[in-house]
Structures are given as C-alpha cells and as structure tokens.
Design an enzyme around this catalytic site. Structure first.
Site, mmCIF file in Angstrom:
data_model
loop_
_atom_site.group_PDB
_atom_site.id
_atom_site.type_symbol
_atom_site.label_atom_id
_atom_site.label_comp_id
_atom_site.label_asym_id
_atom_site.label_seq_id
_atom_site.Cartn_x
_atom_site.Cartn_y
_atom_site.Cartn_z
ATOM 1 N N SER A 158 0.850 -1.193 0.000
ATOM 2 C CA SER A 158 0.000 0.000 0.000
ATOM 3 C C SER A 158 0.881 1.236 0.000
ATOM 4 O O SER A 158 1.895 1.284 0.708
ATOM 5 C CB SER A 158 -0.888 0.023 1.237
ATOM 6 O OG SER A 158 -1.653 -1.154 1.279
ATOM 7 N N GLU A 363 -2.970 -8.241 5.639
ATOM 8 C CA GLU A 363 -2.609 -8.219 7.073
ATOM 9 C C GLU A 363 -3.025 -9.506 7.801
ATOM 10 O O GLU A 363 -3.567 -9.484 8.902
ATOM 11 C CB GLU A 363 -3.175 -6.970 7.758
ATOM 12 C CG GLU A 363 -2.653 -5.699 7.086
ATOM 13 C CD GLU A 363 -2.259 -4.612 8.029
ATOM 14 O OE1 GLU A 363 -2.025 -4.893 9.214
ATOM 15 O OE2 GLU A 363 -2.166 -3.463 7.568
ATOM 16 N N GLY A 364 -2.767 -10.625 7.128
ATOM 17 C CA GLY A 364 -3.109 -11.928 7.684
ATOM 18 C C GLY A 364 -4.439 -12.373 7.111
ATOM 19 O O GLY A 364 -5.468 -11.762 7.374
HETATM 20 N N1 CAA Z 1 5.398 -9.249 18.592
HETATM 21 C C1 CAA Z 1 6.666 -9.549 18.914
HETATM 22 N N2 CAA Z 1 7.233 -10.749 18.712
HETATM 23 C C2 CAA Z 1 6.477 -11.705 18.140
HETATM 24 C C3 CAA Z 1 5.148 -11.454 17.740
HETATM 25 C C4 CAA Z 1 4.604 -10.194 18.011
HETATM 26 N N3 CAA Z 1 3.349 -9.919 17.674
HETATM 27 N N4 CAA Z 1 4.642 -12.567 17.179
HETATM 28 C C5 CAA Z 1 5.620 -13.491 17.204
HETATM 29 N N5 CAA Z 1 6.723 -12.959 17.792
HETATM 30 C C6 CAA Z 1 7.986 -13.649 18.072
HETATM 31 C C7 CAA Z 1 7.688 -14.858 18.944
HETATM 32 O O1 CAA Z 1 7.718 -14.508 20.313
HETATM 33 C C8 CAA Z 1 8.793 -15.813 18.579
HETATM 34 O O2 CAA Z 1 9.965 -15.436 19.285
HETATM 35 P P1 CAA Z 1 10.941 -16.556 19.903
HETATM 36 O O3 CAA Z 1 11.453 -17.335 18.710
HETATM 37 O O4 CAA Z 1 11.998 -15.753 20.599
HETATM 38 O O5 CAA Z 1 10.093 -17.384 20.799
HETATM 39 C C9 CAA Z 1 9.037 -15.518 17.088
HETATM 40 O O6 CAA Z 1 8.535 -14.191 16.867
HETATM 41 C C10 CAA Z 1 8.345 -16.493 16.175
HETATM 42 O O7 CAA Z 1 6.942 -16.368 16.440
HETATM 43 P P2 CAA Z 1 5.892 -17.504 16.081
HETATM 44 O O8 CAA Z 1 6.419 -18.820 16.568
HETATM 45 O O9 CAA Z 1 4.561 -17.056 16.556
HETATM 46 O O10 CAA Z 1 5.931 -17.492 14.491
HETATM 47 P P3 CAA Z 1 5.138 -18.418 13.552
HETATM 48 O O11 CAA Z 1 6.094 -19.023 12.603
HETATM 49 O O12 CAA Z 1 4.250 -19.361 14.295
HETATM 50 O O13 CAA Z 1 4.190 -17.389 12.745
HETATM 51 C C11 CAA Z 1 2.368 -16.950 11.266
HETATM 52 C C12 CAA Z 1 3.448 -17.899 11.724
HETATM 53 C C13 CAA Z 1 1.403 -16.666 12.399
HETATM 54 C C14 CAA Z 1 1.625 -17.634 10.139
HETATM 55 C C15 CAA Z 1 2.987 -15.612 10.818
HETATM 56 O O14 CAA Z 1 3.989 -15.877 9.866
HETATM 57 C C16 CAA Z 1 1.939 -14.697 10.219
HETATM 58 O O15 CAA Z 1 1.232 -13.984 10.950
HETATM 59 N N6 CAA Z 1 1.824 -14.639 8.859
HETATM 60 C C17 CAA Z 1 0.950 -13.677 8.194
HETATM 61 C C18 CAA Z 1 1.787 -12.529 7.700
HETATM 62 C C19 CAA Z 1 0.935 -11.342 7.291
HETATM 63 O O16 CAA Z 1 0.047 -10.923 8.027
HETATM 64 N N7 CAA Z 1 1.262 -10.765 6.165
HETATM 65 C C20 CAA Z 1 0.605 -9.565 5.750
HETATM 66 C C21 CAA Z 1 1.594 -8.691 5.043
HETATM 67 S S1 CAA Z 1 1.526 -6.982 5.370
HETATM 68 C C22 CAA Z 1 0.210 -6.364 4.515
HETATM 69 O O17 CAA Z 1 -0.668 -7.046 4.098
HETATM 70 C C23 CAA Z 1 0.230 -4.865 4.471
HETATM 71 C C24 CAA Z 1 -0.181 -4.180 3.218
HETATM 72 O O18 CAA Z 1 0.528 -3.298 2.729
HETATM 73 C C25 CAA Z 1 -1.515 -4.423 2.629
#
Ligand code: CAA
Length: 400
Positions: A158, A363-364
């Site tokens: 965006s 955004e997910g």
């Molecule tokens: N804040 C801080 N740290 C975080 C966090 C948060 N919200 N979420 C996770 N972390 C940290 C965790 O604590 C973990 O740390 P440690 O390794 O030290 O324990 C590390 O990050 C890994 O976290 P997870 O184990 O939760 O990661 P995951 O592999 O399970 O995540 C997922 C998988 C949930 C699918 C994630 O990849 C995800 O949310 N994917 C979707 C991505 C997304 O939303 N993309 C949209 C793009 S942006 C967009 O659309 C904008 C635009 O311009 C339109």
C-alpha cells in the site's frame, strides 16, 4: 474496565467524521471508478494531525491514545477503505514500529516528519512468492562497509508509489530462520529503489497499491531498525498495530452498511409496506447490529490493552478475523436489501462490498487468523510477555 468514551474520544471521532465527509467523500465515486487516488487528501490528513494521532507529542504527534486511533479508522472507513489504509500503513505498520523499535536518532530523523505528515510511510514485507509465509521471503541484505546492499521484490505494498519511506524486511542470514530476518528504514530516493503501481484491483481503488524493486539498493547501516535478526519480531509487532486498524476500520463498513440499510428499509416499499417490516430484511439488519456491537467491543478492548502496554497479539488477530468477515457479510446483506440498486455504484454499498473483500486477505488472511485462534485454544500457540512492547499510554515522553 470502562468502555465509556471520554470527551477527547468523542471530539476526535467527530472531527474525523467531518473531515471524511468534507475532504474524502467529494469526488470519491469518480476516483474509485477511474482508480485515480487524490494525494492531496494525505497532505490534509497530515495537516490535521491525524497521521500522528497516537504518536507522543515529543515526536511530532497528537499524543492521543490507541482507542482514538481505532475511532479514527472507524470514521474514515465509513466513507472509504482507501483513507483507512493510509492509517494502517503509515501509522500502524510503520510509525508505531519506529516508536517501538527505533533509536533516538531514527525517531528524530524519520518518526517526527511522519507523525507530522510531512513524509508518508509504507511497509514492505510481502513478496511475489511470500505473503502468509513470511519466512519464504527472498529479499536479502548484505553489509558492505557503511551500507547494507538490499536485493529483492516487494509487492502488494500500500502507498508504494506515494510513500517517501518504507520499512523493508530482508534476510541478513538465511541459515538462522526467523532470527535471520532484519528490518531496514528505506527512503524511496536511495539509490537502487524503483516503485510502481498495481492496476486492476477489485477494491480500494481510490488508494495506491504497488511494488518496490530493490536492485543493489544502498541502505546506510544506521538505518537497521533494532538489531540484525529482529526483523520477524518487528514485522509481527507492527502487524499487531496494523491489524488493529484494519479491524477497527471494518467496524466503519459495518456501520455504513447498517445505517444505509435502515434508511433504505424505511424508504422502499414492497407488497404494500416498507421493506423493514419484512422479517427476512429484519434478519439481515439484526445481523448487522450484532456485527456493529461485537466490532466496537473488540476494538475498544484492544485499544484498552494497548493503552495498558499489554501484549494483544491474540485479541488483535481475533478482532481482525471476525470484524473483517462481518464487514463483508454486512456489505453482502446490505447489497441484498438494496436489491438491484445495491448492484450499481449509484449507492455506496457497492464500493463497501468490493472494499471489504480485500481485508479478508491483507494483514493476515482469514485462514491464518483462523489457524492462530485454534492454536491458541489448543495450547500450541502462547503469547509470551515480550521485552519490547508498544509504549503504554499516556506516553512517558509527554509527561516529563
Ligand atoms: N510481537 C513480537 N514478537 C512476536 C510477535 C509479536 N506480535 N509474534 C511473534 N513474535 C515472536 C515470537 O515470540 C517468537 O519469538 P521466539 O522465537 O523468541 O520465541 C518468534 O517471533 C516467532 O513467532 P511464532 O512462533 O509465533 O511465528 P510463527 O512461525 O508461528 O508465525 C504466522 C506464523 C502466524 C503464520 C505468521 O507468519 C503470520 O502472521 N503470517 C501472516 C503474515 C501477514 O500478516 N502478512 C501480511 C503482510 S503486510 C500487509 O498485508 C500490508 C499491506 O501493505 C496491505
């Protein structure tokens, strides 16, 4: 927990509503039809302080709380999603990440002009082959002397063709997995940055979306945000804020559809009575009422958690999932109530219907949030307390 809005909340919601009617609505139908964004609106948003609403005054913002940000998103998206997207990307995904993770120099150089709306900011995470699967990004960053050299392609960004600054995510060490991604503050005018626009979108047509190409882009090493390897956490914490704005904005779509449907249900008559008297129309209106109240409550709850400086990843994911689904359902039902008129752009419902669909992807996706909620419930996913949380409100900088 007190969910009564303060005078300041009511004031900001009213001024956002007036701004949206005065500055965003006129000419919107044509801008949407022709997909020609009006960038002067961003300038006016900045002048009125909206772009820095919940950034401390010390850093050029209005110093208001996170509920105010949610209310602003509701009022902007009630008119058009393209206006709320600016808040999601510029304020939610970028500026709040700088507030949370930036050092003092970075805040002075980048956050202050962004909070004042003098510079516009974007967020470069998604790539052609990596959206939900963040670890699948291909972009790389290699430190050479005083600069990181970035290569890669970002897409579905965006404001790509409008923003002055981006937060860009790239691997500094692919072997380290989630600890190998880093975040960089990238100015559009740095050497090796080329942006372009995407055409032919179903919705958010009055807003810009595009791509960023990084071709041996030279990024000063002081523009690394946080430490090397912090990138995934920065991206996820930024998404906690971006998803909040998307969820809140979706309440605006629900309310716009509900208000228009109530008016139309009184005005339109079939079988000798106004259509609001027909039970199947009432059923659709009742669903929208439930969506509105659920949406407001979830939004206020997250705003409250953010104000307390508490982690809210689970709650934000849930709100983003449910309210965006409900916004699409509300727009779909409103279109049905309007009948053939709802199918044309004579009424705003048609635009809300198209706009609401995108939020089930960006955004997910709907699916990512569904899985996250199941994982939380089953105990496979736990939100641990984090060292680096979004600042509680009132901001300590503004209280010295
Ligand atoms: N804040 C801080 N740290 C975080 C966090 C948060 N919200 N979420 C996770 N972390 C940290 C965790 O604590 C973990 O740390 P440690 O390794 O030290 O324990 C590390 O990050 C890994 O976290 P997870 O184990 O939760 O990661 P995951 O592999 O399970 O995540 C997922 C998988 C949930 C699918 C994630 O990849 C995800 O949310 N994917 C979707 C991505 C997304 O939303 N993309 C949209 C793009 S942006 C967009 O659309 C904008 C635009 O311009 C339109």
């Amino acid at each position: 927990m007190d969910f009564e809005l303060t005078n300041e909340h009511t004031l900001i919601a009213n001024s956002a509503k007036e701004f949206a009617k005065r500055e965003i609505y006129p000419g919107l139908k044509e801008r949407d039809e022709k997909a020609t964004p009006d960038y002067t609106i961003l300038k006016k948003m900045g002048e009125d302080g909206f772009l820095g609403i919940c950034i401390p005054k010390k850093y050029g913002g209005l110093g208001m709380d996170y509920i105010s940000l949610g209310l602003l998103c509701i009022e902007f998206e009630k008119i058009d999603s393209s206006a709320r997207v600016v808040l999601s990307v510029h304020t939610g995904l970028n500026s709040l990440a700088l507030l949370q993770w930036g050092n003092e120099e970075q805040k002075k150089k980048y956050l202050i002009p962004q909070a004042k709306g003098e510079k516009i900011a974007g967020f470069g995470l998604t790539e052609p082959n990596a959206g939900s699967d963040v670890f699948g990004i291909q972009s790389s960053a290699v430190l050479k002397g005083e600069h990181y050299i970035l290569n890669g392609e970002k897409t579905w960004i965006s404001l790509a063709d409008v923003a002055d600054n981006f937060l860009v995510f790239a691997y500094t060490d692919r072997q380290k997995g989630n600890k190998g991604i880093s975040a960089f503050i990238v100015e559009k005018n740095f050497a090796g940055i080329v942006t372009s626009s995407i055409h032919g979108k179903l919705g958010v047509r009055a807003g810009n979306t595009g791509s960023i190409s990084l071709q041996d882009a030279k990024i000063p090493k002081e523009n690394l945000l946080g430490k090397e390897g912090d990138g995934f956490k920065i991206a996820m914490s930024a998404l906690d804020n971006g998803r909040y704005t998307v969820a809140a904005g979706a309440v605006g779509i629900v309310e716009a559809c509900l208000e228009a449907s109530i008016k139309y249900a009184h005005d339109r008559e079939t079988f000798g009575k106004e259509i609001g008297k027909h039970q199947l129309v009432q059923q659709m209106i009742a669903k929208m009422v439930a969506a509105r109240d659920i949406g407001r409550l979830l939004t206020y709850n997250i705003g409250y958690l953010k104000n307390q400086g508490k982690r809210n990843t689970r709650e934000t994911s849930l709100a983003k999932w449910i309210i965006c689904n409900n916004a699409f359902e509300s727009a779909n039902d409103a279109l049905q109530i309007f009948g053939a008129y709802g199918y044309s752009n004579e009424f705003d419902i048609e635009r809300h219907f198209r706009n609401s669909r995108g939020a089930m992807i960006y955004e997910g996706t709907r699916e990512i949030h569904t899985i996250m909620q199941a994982e939380y419930a089953l105990g496979y996913r736990v939100d641990k307390p984090l060292e680096n949380l979004l600042q509680a409100w009132p901001f300590k900088e503004d209280n010295i």
